[in-house]
Design a protein around this motif. Structure first.
Motif, mmCIF file in Angstrom:
data_model
loop_
_atom_site.group_PDB
_atom_site.id
_atom_site.type_symbol
_atom_site.label_atom_id
_atom_site.label_comp_id
_atom_site.label_asym_id
_atom_site.label_seq_id
_atom_site.Cartn_x
_atom_site.Cartn_y
_atom_site.Cartn_z
ATOM 1 N N PHE A 121 1.271 -29.972 -4.537
ATOM 2 C CA PHE A 121 2.251 -29.393 -5.473
ATOM 3 C C PHE A 121 3.624 -30.033 -5.257
ATOM 4 C CE2 PHE A 121 5.777 -26.422 -5.960
ATOM 5 C CZ PHE A 121 5.653 -26.028 -7.281
ATOM 6 N N THR B 186 5.485 -32.532 -7.965
ATOM 7 C CA THR B 186 6.708 -32.072 -8.630
ATOM 8 C C THR B 186 7.968 -32.798 -8.171
ATOM 9 O OG1 THR B 186 6.966 -30.202 -7.086
ATOM 10 C CG2 THR B 186 5.777 -29.768 -9.154
ATOM 11 N N ILE C 109 1.669 -26.939 -13.704
ATOM 12 C CA ILE C 109 0.972 -27.108 -12.437
ATOM 13 C C ILE C 109 0.740 -25.738 -11.813
ATOM 14 C CG2 ILE C 109 3.110 -27.561 -11.110
ATOM 15 C CD1 ILE C 109 1.305 -29.628 -9.462
ATOM 16 N N GLU D 105 -2.972 -28.233 -0.405
ATOM 17 C CA GLU D 105 -2.744 -27.942 -1.821
ATOM 18 C C GLU D 105 -1.251 -27.766 -2.084
ATOM 19 O OE1 GLU D 105 -2.513 -26.649 -5.709
ATOM 20 O OE2 GLU D 105 -1.805 -25.349 -4.090
ATOM 21 N N ILE E 140 6.112 -24.195 -13.454
ATOM 22 C CA ILE E 140 5.458 -23.719 -12.234
ATOM 23 C C ILE E 140 5.176 -22.214 -12.230
ATOM 24 C CG2 ILE E 140 6.376 -25.680 -10.922
ATOM 25 C CD1 ILE E 140 8.353 -23.684 -9.579
ATOM 26 N N TRP F 130 8.080 -30.011 -14.825
ATOM 27 C CA TRP F 130 6.933 -29.252 -14.332
ATOM 28 C C TRP F 130 7.167 -27.764 -14.553
ATOM 29 C CZ3 TRP F 130 2.691 -31.798 -12.693
ATOM 30 C CH2 TRP F 130 2.833 -33.173 -12.452
#
Length: 185
Positions: free
Chosen positions: A35, A39, A9, A31, A116, A114
């Motif tokens: 996220f 997550t 992501i 945004e 990152i 995830w």
């Protein structure tokens, strides 16, 4: 064979920049909320997601948000021993992506994984056989960046639509962006 599926992501601007001087070059509240939701969202309260990041990404998270709450934080670094003594209890420090996956495999309570950042961690994850999807927020503007998202091989990853991901253009201030999902074939 590991059952762990890696989801990447990130948010990237037109030149695929993801960071500048250890921070995000933009401030996009919606945004960032996306996220956080992506997550942390799990199917039941006794489950939790894992986030995998490199040491530089860890260092770039503001202290008040570190470790990222309601997630198992896994930090990859070559200096495992020196970092282990500096991170809060519960933060996992590993030397490689395979070690991170091995740890996640040992935890039946971890639902999703995830990745990152940063660049080299994204690159390693994209090349890993366990890589499933890339959740990329495509910002329709250029920013001056010193850190970039790796090139997405369109032979390997195809754009897909997911029900819970809005397809329409998102706008915050003078910045517009799209939530995109690329799935490995």
């Amino acid at each position: 064979m590991s059952k762990v599926k890696l989801n990447l992501i990130a948010a990237a601007c037109e030149n695929m920049g993801i960071g500048a001087n250890g921070t995000l070059p933009w401030r996009l509240k919606k945004e960032m909320a996306y996220f956080t939701t992506m997550t942390t969202k799990v199917s039941s309260p006794e489950r939790v997601n894992a986030v995998i990041m490199g040491r530089i990404t860890w260092d770039c998270i503001p202290d008040k948000y570190r470790p990222l709450s309601n997630r198992v934080n896994i930090v990859m670094t070559q200096q495992v021993e020196s970092l282990k003594s500096k991170v809060p209890e519960g933060v996992i420090v590993v030397p490689s992506l395979d070690e991170a996956i091995k740890y996640i495999d040992s935890r039946p309570d971890i639902e999703s994984t995830w990745v990152i950042g940063g660049s080299s961690i994204y690159q390693a994850a994209m090349e890993h056989p366990n890589c499933g999807k890339i959740y990329l927020t495509e910002i329709q503007k250029s920013f001056d960046c010193d850190t970039f998202f790796p090139n997405i091989d369109k032979q390997q990853f195809h754009l897909v639509n997911e029900e819970e991901i809005p397809e329409e253009r998102q706008v915050e201030g003078d910045i517009s962006y799209f939530f995109r999902v690329y799935k490995r074939l």
